[in-house]
Design an enzyme around this catalytic site. Sequence first.
Site, short mmCIF file in Angstrom:
data_model
loop_
_atom_site.label_atom_id
_atom_site.label_comp_id
_atom_site.label_asym_id
_atom_site.label_seq_id
_atom_site.Cartn_x
_atom_site.Cartn_y
_atom_site.Cartn_z
N ASN A 1 0.86 -1.18 0.00
CA ASN A 1 0.00 0.00 0.00
C ASN A 1 0.90 1.23 0.00
O ASN A 1 2.08 1.14 0.34
CB ASN A 1 -0.90 -0.01 1.23
CG ASN A 1 -2.06 0.98 1.14
OD1 ASN A 1 -2.25 1.63 0.11
ND2 ASN A 1 -2.83 1.10 2.21
N HIS B 1 1.32 5.40 1.31
CA HIS B 1 0.89 6.38 2.31
C HIS B 1 1.49 7.73 1.93
O HIS B 1 2.69 7.80 1.63
CB HIS B 1 1.36 5.95 3.71
CG HIS B 1 1.01 6.94 4.76
ND1 HIS B 1 -0.30 7.32 5.01
CD2 HIS B 1 1.79 7.66 5.62
CE1 HIS B 1 -0.31 8.22 5.99
NE2 HIS B 1 0.94 8.44 6.37
N ASP C 1 0.65 -4.64 7.12
CA ASP C 1 0.52 -5.50 8.30
C ASP C 1 -0.76 -5.13 9.03
O ASP C 1 -1.63 -4.45 8.48
CB ASP C 1 1.76 -5.41 9.19
CG ASP C 1 1.97 -4.03 9.79
OD1 ASP C 1 1.08 -3.15 9.64
OD2 ASP C 1 3.03 -3.81 10.43
N ALA C 2 -0.91 -5.58 10.27
CA ALA C 2 -2.16 -5.37 10.99
C ALA C 2 -2.32 -3.96 11.54
O ALA C 2 -3.39 -3.59 12.02
CB ALA C 2 -2.26 -6.38 12.15
#
Length: 202
Positions: free
Chosen positions: A108, A110, A142-143
């Site tokens: 992703n 950012h 990640d989480a």
Amino acid sequence: MPARLVVLVSGSGTNLQALLDAAADPGYGAEVVAVGADRPGIEGLARAERAGVPTFVLRVADCESRAAWDAELSRLVAEHEPDLVVLAGFMKLVGESFLARHGGRVVNTHPALSPSFPGMHGPADALAYGVKVTGATLFVVDAGVDTGQIVAQTTVPVEDDDDVDTLHERIKVAERTMLVESVGRMAREGFTVDGRRVRLGR
């Protein structure tokens, strides 16, 4: 064989279009095999359809819970056997089921230089803080929220007369270039994740 990309979108799909354009060159090393969205009727889906790429839509509202949505999204993505999943302006956080199945192969972007200014307002937060340089980060999901291992970063100067819109627009241009270049390298060269570090190349 080119690497198989599944791209997830929520809006206009400008990053998706950049990937589609790059993948038209056989030397790029990757092809977009499917595009998924969390809502229907968006330009990102139309871009995929114009390019002849299969699409799917899964709304959170159509599932009994957020966890059920996450599990079904994971299944739909897996049907296309991706080597890499690219979240390109996808405005939902993927969860436990998705990461259990696809973790380590999901990236992703950012619009800030991680770990600074995580969350939804990276350009505004950078401007408010008064930094002279900001940029964009490509990371392995990640989480957490914008906490994954960093694949690549690109810098953008903050001009004295910038507002949030002008700064964000310049970040998006730099982000798009970084995304296309980095995904191409990941596809052609492979990558490994070692602790907090991502290394390109086999």
